[in-house]
Design a protein around this motif. Structure first.
Motif, short mmCIF file in Angstrom:
data_model
loop_
_atom_site.label_atom_id
_atom_site.label_comp_id
_atom_site.label_asym_id
_atom_site.label_seq_id
_atom_site.Cartn_x
_atom_site.Cartn_y
_atom_site.Cartn_z
N THR A 86 0.91 -1.08 0.03
CA THR A 86 0.02 0.02 -0.01
C THR A 86 0.93 1.23 -0.03
OG1 THR A 86 -0.16 0.24 2.41
CG2 THR A 86 -1.87 -1.26 0.98
N SER A 87 1.96 1.12 0.71
CA SER A 87 2.94 2.37 0.62
C SER A 87 3.44 2.71 -0.41
CB SER A 87 4.10 2.11 1.70
OG SER A 87 3.65 2.02 3.07
N ALA A 88 3.80 1.64 -1.38
CA ALA A 88 4.30 1.87 -2.59
C ALA A 88 3.26 2.77 -3.48
CB ALA A 88 4.62 0.45 -3.54
N LEU A 89 1.99 2.30 -3.51
CA LEU A 89 1.11 2.99 -4.18
C LEU A 89 0.83 4.54 -3.66
CD1 LEU A 89 -1.59 0.01 -4.55
CD2 LEU A 89 0.12 0.83 -6.30
N LEU A 90 0.87 4.62 -2.49
CA LEU A 90 0.58 5.80 -1.79
C LEU A 90 1.84 6.85 -2.18
CD1 LEU A 90 -1.07 4.93 1.38
CD2 LEU A 90 -2.17 6.21 -0.42
N ALA A 91 3.00 6.46 -2.05
CA ALA A 91 4.16 7.08 -2.16
C ALA A 91 4.30 7.65 -3.72
CB ALA A 91 5.43 6.20 -1.89
N LEU A 92 3.83 6.78 -4.78
CA LEU A 92 4.21 7.09 -6.29
C LEU A 92 3.12 7.84 -6.77
CD1 LEU A 92 6.32 3.82 -6.86
CD2 LEU A 92 7.13 6.15 -6.21
N LEU A 93 1.94 7.64 -6.17
CA LEU A 93 0.59 7.90 -7.04
C LEU A 93 0.10 9.21 -6.35
CD1 LEU A 93 -0.64 4.36 -7.46
CD2 LEU A 93 0.53 5.76 -9.09
N GLY A 95 -4.06 11.89 -6.91
CA GLY A 95 -5.31 11.95 -7.08
C GLY A 95 -5.24 12.12 -8.90
N GLY A 96 -6.22 11.42 -9.54
CA GLY A 96 -5.96 11.46 -11.00
C GLY A 96 -5.31 10.33 -11.74
N ASP A 97 -4.43 9.86 -11.06
CA ASP A 97 -3.81 8.68 -11.27
C ASP A 97 -4.58 7.15 -11.71
OD1 ASP A 97 -1.54 10.15 -11.97
OD2 ASP A 97 -0.36 9.34 -10.15
N GLU A 98 -4.09 6.38 -12.59
CA GLU A 98 -4.58 4.99 -12.56
C GLU A 98 -3.71 4.17 -12.32
OE1 GLU A 98 -7.86 3.39 -15.71
OE2 GLU A 98 -5.88 3.39 -16.39
N VAL A 99 -4.34 2.99 -11.91
CA VAL A 99 -3.52 1.66 -11.68
C VAL A 99 -3.90 0.64 -12.49
CG1 VAL A 99 -2.55 -0.09 -10.27
CG2 VAL A 99 -2.70 2.29 -9.49
N CYS A 113 -6.96 -0.96 -3.10
CA CYS A 113 -7.01 -0.33 -4.20
C CYS A 113 -8.44 0.21 -4.36
CB CYS A 113 -6.63 -0.94 -5.46
SG CYS A 113 -4.90 -1.32 -5.42
N ASP A 114 -9.46 -0.85 -4.15
CA ASP A 114 -10.71 -0.36 -4.42
C ASP A 114 -11.40 0.30 -3.19
OD1 ASP A 114 -10.61 -1.90 -6.45
OD2 ASP A 114 -11.37 -3.64 -5.79
N GLY A 115 -10.82 0.80 -2.20
CA GLY A 115 -11.29 1.27 -1.26
C GLY A 115 -10.65 2.64 -0.92
N LEU A 116 -9.55 2.61 0.07
CA LEU A 116 -8.85 3.92 0.48
C LEU A 116 -8.17 4.64 -0.48
CD1 LEU A 116 -8.36 4.94 3.39
CD2 LEU A 116 -6.21 3.78 3.43
N LEU A 117 -7.50 4.08 -1.56
CA LEU A 117 -6.71 4.47 -2.65
C LEU A 117 -7.63 5.33 -3.62
CD1 LEU A 117 -3.94 4.78 -3.59
CD2 LEU A 117 -4.33 2.72 -5.23
N ALA A 177 5.25 -2.50 -10.65
CA ALA A 177 5.61 -2.89 -9.43
C ALA A 177 5.15 -4.35 -9.40
CB ALA A 177 4.68 -2.09 -8.51
N ILE A 178 5.74 -5.42 -8.69
CA ILE A 178 5.37 -6.59 -8.54
C ILE A 178 5.29 -6.98 -6.93
CG2 ILE A 178 7.76 -7.44 -8.74
CD1 ILE A 178 6.30 -9.77 -10.39
N ASP A 179 4.45 -7.77 -6.73
CA ASP A 179 4.49 -8.30 -5.21
C ASP A 179 5.22 -9.61 -5.65
OD1 ASP A 179 3.96 -10.32 -3.08
OD2 ASP A 179 2.00 -8.94 -2.81
N ASN A 180 6.26 -9.59 -5.08
CA ASN A 180 7.56 -10.75 -5.40
C ASN A 180 7.56 -11.51 -4.41
OD1 ASN A 180 9.31 -11.90 -7.12
ND2 ASN A 180 10.98 -10.86 -6.32
N THR A 181 6.63 -11.70 -3.32
CA THR A 181 6.59 -12.58 -2.10
C THR A 181 6.81 -14.05 -2.37
OG1 THR A 181 5.19 -11.04 -1.02
CG2 THR A 181 5.36 -13.19 -0.10
N TRP A 182 6.30 -14.58 -3.36
CA TRP A 182 6.20 -16.10 -3.59
C TRP A 182 7.84 -16.26 -4.28
CZ3 TRP A 182 7.53 -19.53 -7.48
CH2 TRP A 182 7.00 -20.92 -7.39
#
Ligand SMILES: *Cc1c(COP(=O)(O)O)cnc(C)c1O
Length: 389
Positions: A86-93, A95-99, A113-117, A177-182
């Motif tokens: 969530t920080s990656a999205l908040l830090a780089l985006l 209002g008006g941007d799209e993911v 993404c569907d709520g707070l962002l 950006a990738i969630d690379n946890t796996w």
């Protein structure tokens, strides 16, 4: 009164506070501290490292080690994997941007993404994991700022063509950006495949013992790292030195554990694949499994986590299967030394745009137990499933 003219009260406040490490140990010293003592009046306002929240010896050592793991110029730490995403999205985006996010993204990230962002004016559109990279970039519009990937996907293990997507996005000036946890930084070289930010829930394999939360973001881009620093400084998000100490300890055995998890998982997955109650196994290392060709091209191995699609059966039969297991704990999360199982259909119900698997989906995490014992346990649980069909 002591020889220095100070009272016992004062001497107790000052006693034992020498900070230079007395002996060298294998790991870095564990510094606990909020206040950082500066050398003189000028340094109070001149230095960068003026407060413990910005990280002390252990957090710095861990961040350097994660950068090494990810082959990154730098890595930043967050209190959980979800906080990193969530920080990656908040830090780089803004209002008006799209993911554009892959539809198999980790559920809580999608909820964010569907709520707070969305509330901050950043919209998210989802794409199917099997969409071609060209078609994905055709979806992008002038507001598209970032493409969010997760490969293999949560619960359903879809592999995306990450290098092709990253290369096309870069041409268009869109971040990836990738969630690379796996991949845990070892099975998939996200930055080497052209992705701008590699996000991990260190909670999983790096911690490795199901006893500590943390997340990381690694990048080779100095501008991105500077934005993350600004974000951490402005929001006050920080991780504790004790948690960082546990993470660094886990990291030392990451490669060894992951190797054994992968071997055990391959044995269990191959056995499951041949059972009559099993429709298919969602483990990218199995020939014929979804994503196998891309996995073979881009990954260096597997971990202990994969999905099992059972032959069609009722929710009660699935519960009978799960409840019959004795060596698999029933619990969320994964990446620890122990085996775990969950049934996934109640979660997938909330994402109707995800593909139907044609039968109930169970996710297994294969731990470090003897795979023969795990197979025997699964065998009797499949019999319990069969009995309820
Ligand atoms: C567990 C997980 C996370 C979240 O990690 P936490 O540390 O539990 O917040 C993020 N992404 C993926 C793919 C995960 O499996």
């Amino acid at each position: 009164m002591g020889q220095d003219g100070l009272s016992k009260k004062t001497r107790l406040i000052r006693a034992g506070a020498k900070t230079e490490a007395r002996l060298r140990t294998v790991g870095p010293p564990l510094q606990r501290g909020s206040t950082v003592l500066l050398a003189n009046a000028r340094a109070l306002y001149d230095s960068r490292d003026t407060y413990g929240r910005l990280g002390l010896s252990m957090q710095t050592a861990l961040a350097e080690a994660i950068a090494e793991l990810e082959g990154a110029a730098g890595a930043r730490l967050f209190p959980s994997g979800l906080a990193a995403a969530t920080s990656a999205l908040l830090a780089l985006l803004q209002g008006g941007d799209e993911v554009l996010a892959v539809n198999c993204i980790y559920g809580p990230t999608r909820r964010f993404c569907d709520g707070l962002l969305k509330g901050y004016g950043v919209s998210t559109r989802y794409f199917s994991a099997d969409l071609s990279p060209e078609a994905l970039l055709e979806m992008a519009g002038p507001a598209t700022r970032l493409i969010l990937l997760e490969s293999p996907g949560s619960l359903t293990f879809e592999i995306q063509d990450v290098p092709a997507i990253a290369a096309l996005a870069r041409q268009r000036g869109i971040l990836t950006a990738i969630d690379n946890t796996w991949g845990a930084g070892l099975l998939f070289d996200a930055l080497g495949h052209g992705v701008d930010l590699s996000i991990q829930a260190l909670t999983k394999y790096v911690g490795g013992h199901s006893d500590v939360f943390m997340g990381s973001i690694a990048s080779n881009d100095a501008g991105i790292l500077a934005k993350l620093d600004r974000f951490l400084c402005d929001t006050g998000i920080a991780v504790s030195p004790d948690d960082a100490c546990l993470m660094l300890r886990g990291l030392r055995t990451l490669e060894t554990r992951l190797h054994r998890h992968g071997e055990n998982a391959l044995a269990v997955a191959s056995w499951l694949d041949a059972q009559p109650q099993v429709r298919r196994v969602l483990c990218p290392a199995l020939p014929g499994a979804p994503g196998h060709a891309l996995w073979k091209r881009d990954f260096t191995g597997i971990n202990g986590l994969f999905g099992v699609v059972l032959q069609p059966g009722s929710p009660l039969a699935v519960e009978a299967f799960i409840d019959a297991l004795t060596l698999f704990g029933l619990g969320f999360s994964w990446g620890g030394f122990e085996s775990l199982a969950i049934h996934c259909d109640p979660q997938l119900k909330h994402a109707p745009d995800r593909p139907d698997q044609g039968g109930p989906l169970v996710r297994l995490h294969v731990g470090l137990e003897d795979p023969a014992d795990l197979i025997a346990d699964l065998g009797q649980a499949l019999a319990a499933y069969q009995a309820r069909l």
